[in-house]
Scaffold this motif. Structure first.
Motif, PDB file in Angstrom:
ATOM      1  N   LYS A 402       0.854  -1.189   0.000  1.00  0.00           N
ATOM      2  CA  LYS A 402       0.000   0.000   0.000  1.00  0.00           C
ATOM      3  C   LYS A 402       0.889   1.239   0.000  1.00  0.00           C
ATOM      4  N   LYS A 403       0.548   2.206  -0.799  1.00  0.00           N
ATOM      5  CA  LYS A 403       1.289   3.471  -0.882  1.00  0.00           C
ATOM      6  C   LYS A 403       2.690   3.312  -1.480  1.00  0.00           C
ATOM      7  N   PHE A 404       2.953   2.191  -2.121  1.00  0.00           N
ATOM      8  CA  PHE A 404       4.227   2.056  -2.829  1.00  0.00           C
ATOM      9  C   PHE A 404       3.990   2.558  -4.251  1.00  0.00           C
ATOM     10  N   TYR A 405       4.630   3.679  -4.612  1.00  0.00           N
ATOM     11  CA  TYR A 405       4.356   4.315  -5.901  1.00  0.00           C
ATOM     12  C   TYR A 405       5.481   4.145  -6.893  1.00  0.00           C
ATOM     13  N   ARG A 406       6.472   3.363  -6.528  1.00  0.00           N
ATOM     14  CA  ARG A 406       7.600   3.241  -7.442  1.00  0.00           C
ATOM     15  C   ARG A 406       7.354   2.097  -8.418  1.00  0.00           C
ATOM     16  N   PRO A 409       5.138  -4.318 -11.571  1.00  0.00           N
ATOM     17  CA  PRO A 409       4.621  -4.752 -12.878  1.00  0.00           C
ATOM     18  C   PRO A 409       3.408  -3.917 -13.306  1.00  0.00           C
ATOM     19  N   GLY A 410       3.505  -3.365 -14.525  1.00  0.00           N
ATOM     20  CA  GLY A 410       2.408  -2.578 -15.070  1.00  0.00           C
ATOM     21  C   GLY A 410       2.499  -1.089 -14.781  1.00  0.00           C
ATOM     22  N   THR A 411       3.271  -0.690 -13.758  1.00  0.00           N
ATOM     23  CA  THR A 411       3.310   0.746 -13.442  1.00  0.00           C
ATOM     24  C   THR A 411       4.441   1.447 -14.190  1.00  0.00           C
ATOM     25  N   GLU A 412       4.335   2.753 -14.195  1.00  0.00           N
ATOM     26  CA  GLU A 412       5.294   3.591 -14.916  1.00  0.00           C
ATOM     27  C   GLU A 412       5.948   4.558 -13.933  1.00  0.00           C
ATOM     28  N   VAL A 413       7.258   4.718 -14.065  1.00  0.00           N
ATOM     29  CA  VAL A 413       7.972   5.729 -13.272  1.00  0.00           C
ATOM     30  C   VAL A 413       8.867   6.529 -14.203  1.00  0.00           C
ATOM     31  N   VAL A 457       3.492  10.391 -13.711  1.00  0.00           N
ATOM     32  CA  VAL A 457       3.986   9.239 -12.948  1.00  0.00           C
ATOM     33  C   VAL A 457       4.053   9.665 -11.488  1.00  0.00           C
ATOM     34  N   ASN A 458       4.064   8.692 -10.610  1.00  0.00           N
ATOM     35  CA  ASN A 458       4.053   9.012  -9.179  1.00  0.00           C
ATOM     36  C   ASN A 458       5.435   9.035  -8.548  1.00  0.00           C
ATOM     37  N   ALA A 459       6.448   8.631  -9.307  1.00  0.00           N
ATOM     38  CA  ALA A 459       7.775   8.609  -8.697  1.00  0.00           C
ATOM     39  C   ALA A 459       8.854   8.805  -9.748  1.00  0.00           C
ATOM     40  N   THR A 460       9.968   9.358  -9.297  1.00  0.00           N
ATOM     41  CA  THR A 460      11.168   9.451 -10.136  1.00  0.00           C
ATOM     42  C   THR A 460      12.242   8.674  -9.401  1.00  0.00           C
ATOM     43  N   ILE A 461      12.882   7.773 -10.099  1.00  0.00           N
ATOM     44  CA  ILE A 461      13.902   6.968  -9.418  1.00  0.00           C
ATOM     45  C   ILE A 461      15.268   7.188 -10.082  1.00  0.00           C
ATOM     46  N   HIS A 462      16.316   6.936  -9.323  1.00  0.00           N
ATOM     47  CA  HIS A 462      17.661   7.106  -9.871  1.00  0.00           C
ATOM     48  C   HIS A 462      18.149   5.782 -10.450  1.00  0.00           C
ATOM     49  N   TRP A 463      19.215   5.829 -11.237  1.00  0.00           N
ATOM     50  CA  TRP A 463      19.664   4.674 -12.005  1.00  0.00           C
ATOM     51  C   TRP A 463      21.096   4.886 -12.438  1.00  0.00           C
ATOM     52  N   VAL A 464      21.741   3.836 -12.871  1.00  0.00           N
ATOM     53  CA  VAL A 464      23.026   3.984 -13.576  1.00  0.00           C
ATOM     54  C   VAL A 464      23.038   2.987 -14.734  1.00  0.00           C
ATOM     55  N   SER A 465      23.777   3.316 -15.769  1.00  0.00           N
ATOM     56  CA  SER A 465      23.888   2.430 -16.929  1.00  0.00           C
ATOM     57  C   SER A 465      24.839   1.281 -16.575  1.00  0.00           C
ATOM     58  N   ALA A 466      24.382   0.061 -16.769  1.00  0.00           N
ATOM     59  CA  ALA A 466      25.147  -1.104 -16.284  1.00  0.00           C
ATOM     60  C   ALA A 466      26.536  -1.187 -16.881  1.00  0.00           C
ATOM     61  N   THR A 467      26.663  -1.025 -18.188  1.00  0.00           N
ATOM     62  CA  THR A 467      27.983  -1.216 -18.781  1.00  0.00           C
ATOM     63  C   THR A 467      28.939  -0.072 -18.448  1.00  0.00           C
ATOM     64  N   HIS A 468      28.387   1.079 -18.102  1.00  0.00           N
ATOM     65  CA  HIS A 468      29.255   2.231 -17.834  1.00  0.00           C
ATOM     66  C   HIS A 468      29.556   2.422 -16.354  1.00  0.00           C
ATOM     67  N   ALA A 556      13.310   9.882  12.116  1.00  0.00           N
ATOM     68  CA  ALA A 556      11.999  10.524  12.102  1.00  0.00           C
ATOM     69  C   ALA A 556      11.250  10.132  10.834  1.00  0.00           C
ATOM     70  N   LYS A 557      11.824   9.202  10.069  1.00  0.00           N
ATOM     71  CA  LYS A 557      11.291   8.823   8.759  1.00  0.00           C
ATOM     72  C   LYS A 557       9.943   8.120   8.892  1.00  0.00           C
ATOM     73  N   VAL A 558       9.064   8.449   7.979  1.00  0.00           N
ATOM     74  CA  VAL A 558       7.778   7.748   7.933  1.00  0.00           C
ATOM     75  C   VAL A 558       7.984   6.545   7.016  1.00  0.00           C
ATOM     76  N   ALA A 559       7.731   5.371   7.539  1.00  0.00           N
ATOM     77  CA  ALA A 559       7.991   4.148   6.770  1.00  0.00           C
ATOM     78  C   ALA A 559       7.215   4.180   5.463  1.00  0.00           C
ATOM     79  N   GLY A 560       7.892   3.813   4.394  1.00  0.00           N
ATOM     80  CA  GLY A 560       7.220   3.672   3.097  1.00  0.00           C
ATOM     81  C   GLY A 560       7.036   4.977   2.347  1.00  0.00           C
ATOM     82  N   LYS A 561       7.387   6.076   2.981  1.00  0.00           N
ATOM     83  CA  LYS A 561       7.228   7.366   2.316  1.00  0.00           C
ATOM     84  C   LYS A 561       8.218   7.465   1.149  1.00  0.00           C
TER      85      LYS A 561
END
Ligand code: ATP
Ligand code: MG
Length: 564
Positions: A402-406, A409-413, A457-468, A556-561
């Protein structure tokens, strides 16, 4: 406590100094000193004293000396002198040519002791340490006079000279001040001035076998250096009459004034050199400069800046009441400082492979990414994008909570600085069932961060290119102890050590711009916190990053936020 950013702080010590200016008490002079004993590495508590003493000198056009208070051969060492010098410099303070050693005053202190004997104010006592304790009395009972108290001046002089000459074994005699065994202040009941110690001193070697006690040495060292305001912590309040007594009896001028303030006590750590030494010796930590230690060298290695520590010392202020300061306050100062000046980059610390099925296999795009969204002057770098990426394992859930927006399957970020991707399926390890690959498609129309059809979309996530990507080890730190006051518990403080205070991640992937990072370089890894290249990592280990601090107070983090 004043949290305002004032350029000249004000507190009860500064009030005293300003009053002294008005009354011309020290002819308008301000001279302070920072007097560490070189028997351990400086910690954040020492930083409070450093900032106070050097800060006052700077504010009022005075001077601050760095004095090694090295009057006890046991445990003192050049290694600690070097650490103190390094750390006070690093904090940003300058004693110019005023580096002093109390051990350089041994001969003068000895002469002062002879003078007190001649004045009939000091005597050689033969009671054993246990007897001295017993004769001292208690808070409710007066002490008893030593049977040796009324030795003649000649006898005292002769015995003290023989003590110095090395004629007696340890514990055989001490030199005591002759004050008042009935004083309500136990400190004033004929305190010990000198004891015999058959130990080699790290500087004076075996030149001396008698060593002065703190109370005798400190006030006179202050006076020798012309100190006006001798600032120390509250536990010396009862020693102040003794501080004044020695100076009074010896009639020395100028007369420094001792002023006490509340020591810094921080939650979830310990601040006594003896306890810190224990952690080092037990191997609980990897030396005094372990990034988990509250030492300045540990904090430096972890990536704290001197500016952040100075800001913290200013914020907590100076008072007469002991209080426990929340570690979160220190971490906030670090965050505030790094937020302004550290480049932001992408790194994946728990990698999960993502394959973008509709992205051409041999294609590589380069995205121009700014180092700081609000600071174009910090520039930008190129970040390669290709068909196979790594994302953070925790940014994907096969069955979203619940409340996981990242990603699931089927979702877009949105990929930070890049396209929208939609998850089309997963590949699992047939044996363990663990997800080893996530498959996605990308929308080539979303490069700008927006979809032409306006979908969101509900979230922006970070990434790196695998080969680089560049491989690195990342070390995450949590509180060293599980309780705010490890020394206040029933059990030994080591029982409260946090078994999860260090997490080592060895397969992290960083964007390629980080390949040439140098020890001490600091970055924000987007969404993960601030990190610093470990300046003390073993060579051959490749890149090792220490997490300096999380992006927000994780306790002070809210879990799952989700951070968008
Ligand atoms: P520790 O308990 O760590 O051994 P200490 O007082 O014995 O501390 P010193 O080397 O004698 O250590 O301290 C040097 C100076 O730093 C002293 O003036 C002392 O008052 C000050 N100081 C030490 N600890 C703190 C602290 N927690 N907060 C503020 N000042 C401190
Ligand atoms: Mg001390």
């Amino acid at each position: 406590m004043d949290h305002a950013d004032t350029s000249s702080p004000s507190d009860f010590i500064r009030d005293i100094i300003e009053e002294d200016f008005r009354t011309h008490k020290h002819q308008g002079r301000v001279a302070t000193r920072f007097p560490p004993e070189p028997n351990g590495y400086p910690h954040i508590g020492h930083a409070k004293s450093v900032c106070l003493n050097f800060g006052i000198a700077a504010q009022y056009g005075g001077t601050c000396n760095l004095r090694m208070d090295d009057t006890d051969p046991s445990g003192e060492d050049m290694e600690y002198v070097e650490a103190i010098i390094r750390d006070v410099k690093w904090l940003g303070f300058d004693w110019q040519d005023r580096l002093y050693f109390a051990s350089d005053y041994y001969e003068r202190l000895y002469q002062y002791a002879l003078q007190l004997i001649r004045l009939g104010k000091a005597y050689v006592c033969d009671l054993s340490p246990d007897e001295i304790r017993e004769y001292r009395g208690t808070l409710t009972e007066p002490g008893r006079e030593s049977p040796y108290r009324n030795r003649s001046v000649e006898e005292n002089l002769a015995l003290f000279e023989r003590m110095r000459a090395g004629e007696f074994e340890e514990g055989r005699h001490v030199l005591r001040a002759k004050i008042d065994m009935g004083s309500p202040n136990v400190t004033m009941r004929d305190p010990i001035m000198y004891r015999i110690k058959r130990e080699t001193h790290y500087r004076t070697k075996d030149q001396w076998c008698i060593y002065p006690m703190y109370d005798f040495a400190h006030c006179l060292s202050d006076s020798i250096e012309g100190i006006t305001h001798s600032i120390c912590t509250l536990e010396f309040e009862n020693n102040r009459p003794l501080y004044d007594w020695f100076l009074e009896q010896l009639g020395v001028q100028p007369r420094p004034q001792q002023i006490e303030f509340a020591r810094l006590d921080l939650s979830y750590t310990v601040m006594s050199k003896r306890k810190l030494m224990e952690l080092v010796e037990r191997g609980t930590v990897d030396g005094w400069d372990d990034p988990q230690m509250p030492t300045l060298s540990g904090m430096r290695r972890r990536g704290y800046t001197p500016e952040a520590i100075r800001k913290f010392c200013e914020r907590i202020g100076v008072s007469k009441n002991d209080s426990l300061i929340d570690m979160a306050l220190l971490e906030n100062c670090v965050r505030e400082d790094l937020n302004e000046r550290v480049p932001r980059v992408m790194a994946v610390i728990r990698p999960l492979k993502v394959v973008i099925n509709n992205y051409p296999e041999d294609r590589v795009e380069e995205f121009d990414c700014p180092y700081h969204p609000q600071k174009p002057e910090m520039g930008s770098r190129k970040v390669p994008f290709s068909r196979v990426l790594f994302i953070e394992r925790e940014d994907f859930m096969e069955i979203p909570a619940k409340k996981f927006y990242r990603l699931s399957p089927g979702t877009e970020v949105r990929l930070r600085y890049g396209y929208f991707i939609r998850c089309t399926g997963v590949v699992k390890d047939p044996a363990s069932g663990e997800i080893v690959e996530v498959h996605c498609t990308y929308d080539p129309e979303t490069r700008s961060g927006f979809a032409p059809d306006g979908r969101k979309v509900n979230a922006t996530i970070h990434w790196v290119s695998a080969t680089h990507a560049v491989q690195a080890e990342v070390r995450l730190y949590d509180r060293l102890f599980t309780v705010p006051e490890p020394l206040a518990g029933e059990a030994d403080f080591t029982e409260y050590l946090n078994p999860k205070s260090l997490e080592v991640l060895t397969a992290c992937r960083l964007e390629p711009s980080l390949a040439g990072s140098q020890p001490g370089n600091r970055f924000q890894f987007e969404r993960l916190g601030y990190f610093c290249v470990d300046p003390a990592a073993a060579s051959g280990k490749g890149l090792v990053f220490n997490r300096t601090v999380t992006l927000r107070d994780s306790w002070a983090k809210v879990a799952g936020k989700v951070k968008p």
